[in-house]
Motif scaffolding. Structure first.
Motif, PDB file in Angstrom:
ATOM      1  N   PHE A 110      11.311   1.058  23.951  1.00 17.62           N
ATOM      2  CA  PHE A 110      10.348   0.963  22.926  1.00 17.62           C
ATOM      3  C   PHE A 110      10.294   2.151  22.330  1.00 17.62           C
ATOM      4  CE2 PHE A 110       8.231  -0.192  27.246  1.00 17.62           C
ATOM      5  CZ  PHE A 110       8.360  -1.472  27.698  1.00 17.62           C
ATOM      6  N   GLU A 131       9.368   9.887  25.970  1.00 11.49           N
ATOM      7  CA  GLU A 131       9.696   8.015  26.187  1.00 11.49           C
ATOM      8  C   GLU A 131      10.995   8.158  26.329  1.00 11.49           C
ATOM      9  OE1 GLU A 131       7.360   5.030  26.305  1.00 11.49           O
ATOM     10  OE2 GLU A 131       9.081   4.447  27.110  1.00 11.49           O
ATOM     11  N   VAL A 132      10.836   7.562  27.892  1.00 13.13           N
ATOM     12  CA  VAL A 132      11.964   7.126  29.363  1.00 13.13           C
ATOM     13  C   VAL A 132      12.691   5.766  28.526  1.00 13.13           C
ATOM     14  CG1 VAL A 132      11.918   8.604  31.152  1.00 13.13           C
ATOM     15  CG2 VAL A 132      10.601   5.857  30.930  1.00 13.13           C
ATOM     16  N   GLY A 182       3.467   8.056  27.985  1.00 14.80           N
ATOM     17  CA  GLY A 182       5.057   7.693  27.158  1.00 14.80           C
ATOM     18  C   GLY A 182       4.259   7.194  25.204  1.00 14.80           C
ATOM     19  N   MET A 183       5.013   7.304  24.334  1.00 18.29           N
ATOM     20  CA  MET A 183       5.222   6.855  23.219  1.00 18.29           C
ATOM     21  C   MET A 183       4.421   5.039  23.243  1.00 18.29           C
ATOM     22  SD  MET A 183       8.061   7.447  20.124  1.00 18.29           S
ATOM     23  CE  MET A 183       7.547   7.734  18.510  1.00 18.29           C
ATOM     24  N   GLY A 184       5.004   4.849  24.600  1.00 19.42           N
ATOM     25  CA  GLY A 184       5.158   3.053  24.110  1.00 19.42           C
ATOM     26  C   GLY A 184       5.284   2.255  22.862  1.00 19.42           C
ATOM     27  N   SER A 185       4.657   1.718  22.101  1.00 20.70           N
ATOM     28  CA  SER A 185       4.316   1.364  20.712  1.00 20.70           C
ATOM     29  C   SER A 185       4.285   2.186  19.912  1.00 20.70           C
ATOM     30  CB  SER A 185       4.281   0.080  20.593  1.00 20.70           C
ATOM     31  OG  SER A 185       3.817  -0.467  21.637  1.00 20.70           O
ATOM     32  N   GLY A 186       4.010   3.371  20.093  1.00 17.95           N
ATOM     33  CA  GLY A 186       3.513   4.729  18.724  1.00 17.95           C
ATOM     34  C   GLY A 186       2.350   4.330  18.261  1.00 17.95           C
ATOM     35  N   ALA A 187       1.075   3.283  18.473  1.00 23.78           N
ATOM     36  CA  ALA A 187       0.000   3.787  17.947  1.00 23.78           C
ATOM     37  C   ALA A 187      -0.660   4.929  17.780  1.00 23.78           C
ATOM     38  CB  ALA A 187      -0.652   2.852  19.147  1.00 23.78           C
ATOM     39  N   LEU A 188      -0.621   5.304  19.183  1.00 24.52           N
ATOM     40  CA  LEU A 188      -1.403   6.944  19.630  1.00 24.52           C
ATOM     41  C   LEU A 188      -0.319   8.190  18.712  1.00 24.52           C
ATOM     42  CD1 LEU A 188      -3.696   8.265  20.516  1.00 24.52           C
ATOM     43  CD2 LEU A 188      -2.158   8.534  22.030  1.00 24.52           C
ATOM     44  N   ASP A 246      -0.194   8.834  27.964  1.00 22.10           N
ATOM     45  CA  ASP A 246      -1.096   8.018  28.198  1.00 22.10           C
ATOM     46  C   ASP A 246       0.411   6.959  29.838  1.00 22.10           C
ATOM     47  OD1 ASP A 246      -1.758   5.152  28.687  1.00 22.10           O
ATOM     48  OD2 ASP A 246      -1.557   4.740  26.874  1.00 22.10           O
ATOM     49  N   ASP A 270      11.719  12.416  30.980  1.00 24.38           N
ATOM     50  CA  ASP A 270      11.460  11.435  32.638  1.00 24.38           C
ATOM     51  C   ASP A 270      10.046  13.070  32.051  1.00 24.38           C
ATOM     52  OD1 ASP A 270       9.081  11.503  34.112  1.00 24.38           O
ATOM     53  OD2 ASP A 270      11.638  11.332  35.753  1.00 24.38           O
ATOM     54  N   ILE A 271       8.451  12.789  31.571  1.00 29.16           N
ATOM     55  CA  ILE A 271       8.304  14.038  31.537  1.00 29.16           C
ATOM     56  C   ILE A 271       7.796  14.466  32.867  1.00 29.16           C
ATOM     57  CG2 ILE A 271       5.583  13.045  31.059  1.00 29.16           C
ATOM     58  CD1 ILE A 271       5.243  14.870  29.012  1.00 29.16           C
ATOM     59  N   TYR A 272       7.779  13.872  33.810  1.00 26.95           N
ATOM     60  CA  TYR A 272       7.119  13.729  35.348  1.00 26.95           C
ATOM     61  C   TYR A 272       8.424  15.209  35.698  1.00 26.95           C
ATOM     62  CZ  TYR A 272       5.005   9.689  35.306  1.00 26.95           C
ATOM     63  OH  TYR A 272       4.426   7.818  35.691  1.00 26.95           O
ATOM     64  N   ILE A 323      -3.084   1.569  22.746  1.00 22.69           N
ATOM     65  CA  ILE A 323      -4.348   2.449  22.899  1.00 22.69           C
ATOM     66  C   ILE A 323      -4.941   2.341  21.801  1.00 22.69           C
ATOM     67  CG2 ILE A 323      -5.252   4.526  22.891  1.00 22.69           C
ATOM     68  CD1 ILE A 323      -4.271   6.336  24.484  1.00 22.69           C
ATOM     69  N   GLN A 377       1.427  -2.205  26.448  1.00 26.24           N
ATOM     70  CA  GLN A 377       0.041  -1.826  25.786  1.00 26.24           C
ATOM     71  C   GLN A 377       0.210  -0.960  25.106  1.00 26.24           C
ATOM     72  OE1 GLN A 377      -2.981  -3.546  27.023  1.00 26.24           O
ATOM     73  NE2 GLN A 377      -2.253  -4.378  27.782  1.00 26.24           N
TER      74      GLN A 377
HETATM   75  N1  SAH Z   1       0.033   5.075  24.051  1.00 24.72           N
HETATM   76  C1  SAH Z   1       1.084   3.829  24.062  1.00 24.72           C
HETATM   77  C2  SAH Z   1       1.286   3.058  25.152  1.00 24.72           C
HETATM   78  C3  SAH Z   1       1.755   4.043  26.197  1.00 24.72           C
HETATM   79  S1  SAH Z   1       2.706   2.757  27.262  1.00 24.72           S
HETATM   80  C4  SAH Z   1       0.337   3.258  22.906  1.00 24.72           C
HETATM   81  O1  SAH Z   1      -0.545   3.818  22.270  1.00 24.72           O
HETATM   82  O2  SAH Z   1       1.546   2.699  22.242  1.00 24.72           O
HETATM   83  C5  SAH Z   1       3.608   4.257  28.557  1.00 24.72           C
HETATM   84  C6  SAH Z   1       4.605   4.542  28.215  1.00 24.72           C
HETATM   85  O3  SAH Z   1       5.250   5.199  29.680  1.00 24.72           O
HETATM   86  C7  SAH Z   1       5.907   3.288  28.364  1.00 24.72           C
HETATM   87  O4  SAH Z   1       6.197   3.310  27.487  1.00 24.72           O
HETATM   88  C8  SAH Z   1       6.848   4.053  29.002  1.00 24.72           C
HETATM   89  O5  SAH Z   1       7.725   3.364  29.248  1.00 24.72           O
HETATM   90  C9  SAH Z   1       6.908   5.703  28.988  1.00 24.72           C
HETATM   91  N2  SAH Z   1       6.282   5.902  30.450  1.00 24.72           N
HETATM   92  C10 SAH Z   1       6.379   6.322  31.441  1.00 24.72           C
HETATM   93  N3  SAH Z   1       6.606   7.323  32.518  1.00 24.72           N
HETATM   94  C11 SAH Z   1       7.664   8.426  31.890  1.00 24.72           C
HETATM   95  C12 SAH Z   1       7.915   8.849  31.971  1.00 24.72           C
HETATM   96  N4  SAH Z   1       7.566   9.242  33.307  1.00 24.72           N
HETATM   97  N5  SAH Z   1       8.709   9.817  31.053  1.00 24.72           N
HETATM   98  C13 SAH Z   1       8.425   9.172  28.821  1.00 24.72           C
HETATM   99  N6  SAH Z   1       7.687   8.038  29.454  1.00 24.72           N
HETATM  100  C14 SAH Z   1       7.067   7.538  30.204  1.00 24.72           C
END
Ligand code: SAH
Length: 270
Positions: A136, A131-132, A107-113, A176, A160-162, A83, A81
């Motif tokens: 992605f 981004e884990v 997370g970076m996801g697809s990099g949109a944000l 996100d 893992d940012i957690y 943003i 997904q």
């Molecule tokens: N904001 C992004 C979409 C993020 S989707 C955009 O605009 O494109 C959520 C992402 O968070 C996923 O790629 C997932 O792999 C990542 N993610 C989930 N848990 C995470 C964690 N604990 N640390 C880092 N990245 C994580």
């Protein structure tokens, strides 16, 4: 990246038809493609100025532009997904992302944000994206480069940012991901006082847990939760009314500001 209005090889362009539908393409020498009833010859577009018509038929035409950030985000290849522009726009304002800011994102996801953040912080700012999933982040980096070119001020961390955030004295933390409340302790560590935490979540249950965590942390001033609804209108002759369809839901945006710790009654806001 300096841009002139003359298109060159490798540029991203959008082709917009008479009805406003648009298509994202990369200019490749020698490439000729069919797009609906049009034939698009990339060699003819290379060297052309922005805004000119590149193909016309009796009932339609295609004009070529550089994509705006919003247009690019709507068309980027994605494995997650993303943003959407309406939310990204508000996120930049609500998190007050300024030129020169140091921003941690996950997370970076697809990099949109990420792309929106990089543009807002500018070349003197910095974005650190957690981004884990390497698949992605690989695609996300490709998307970033396609729109912005090389970005030495972007750092991607496969962590893992957690569990851990390495940065300190950060201006903004923008997240996100599925369990945003788990980032609250990390955000408290890495944000400077006065720094802003912003979380985007599709579900209100995620939002509730995050707000509770921010309150319990005792070092955040909660600014609140919003969602962004955009109602488009048709303005065509006598037809002057809202469009009958709209995007009903994407996510909730929660914002808090880091401050000196305070534990009042039950650890809540005074
Ligand atoms: N904001 C992004 C979409 C993020 S989707 C955009 O605009 O494109 C959520 C992402 O968070 C996923 O790629 C997932 O792999 C990542 N993610 C989930 N848990 C995470 C964690 N604990 N640390 C880092 N990245 C994580």
């Amino acid at each position: 990246m300096a841009q002139t209005s003359v298109f060159k090889e490798g540029d991203s362009i959008i082709l917009v038809d008479a009805r406003g539908r648009f298509y994202l393409r990369t200019l490749q020498p020698g490439k000729v493609e069919r797009l609906r009833e049009h034939v698009v010859d990339h060699d003819k577009i290379i060297g052309m100025n922005e805004g000119l018509i590149v193909s016309k038929t009796e009932r339609d035409f295609l004009s070529a532009y550089r994509p705006t950030l919003a247009e690019f985000l709507l068309k980027i290849p994605r494995q997650t997904q993303i943003i959407y522009p309406k939310d990204a726009a508000f996120i930049l304002m609500l998190a007050d992302v300024f030129p020169g800011a140091k921003v941690v994102e996950a997370g970076m996801g697809s990099g949109a944000l990420t792309i929106a953040l990089l543009r807002a912080v500018g070349e003197h700012g910095e974005v650190i994206s957690y981004e884990v999933n390497e698949n992605f982040s690989r695609l996300a980096l490709k998307n970033v480069r396609r729109f912005l070119g090389e970005c030495p001020n972007l750092t991607v961390k496969g962590k893992d940012i957690y569990s851990e955030v390495d940065e300190r004295d950060v201006d903004r933390v923008i997240i996100d991901l599925t369990q945003p409340w788990l980032v609250v302790p990390q955000a408290a560590l890495c944000l400077k006082n006065g720094g802003i935490f912003l979380s985007f979540s599709p579900n209100i249950t995620q939002t509730q847990r995050t707000v509770d965590a921010l309150r319990d942390q005792g070092e955040f001033h909660l600014k609140g939760t919003v969602e962004v609804l955009i109602r488009e209108w048709v303005v065509e002759g006598r037809v002057l009314r809202p469009l009958q369809r709209m995007v009903a839901h994407t996510g909730f945006i929660t914002v808090a500001r880091k401050r000196e710790g305070y534990r009042g009654r039950e650890g809540g806001e005074p």
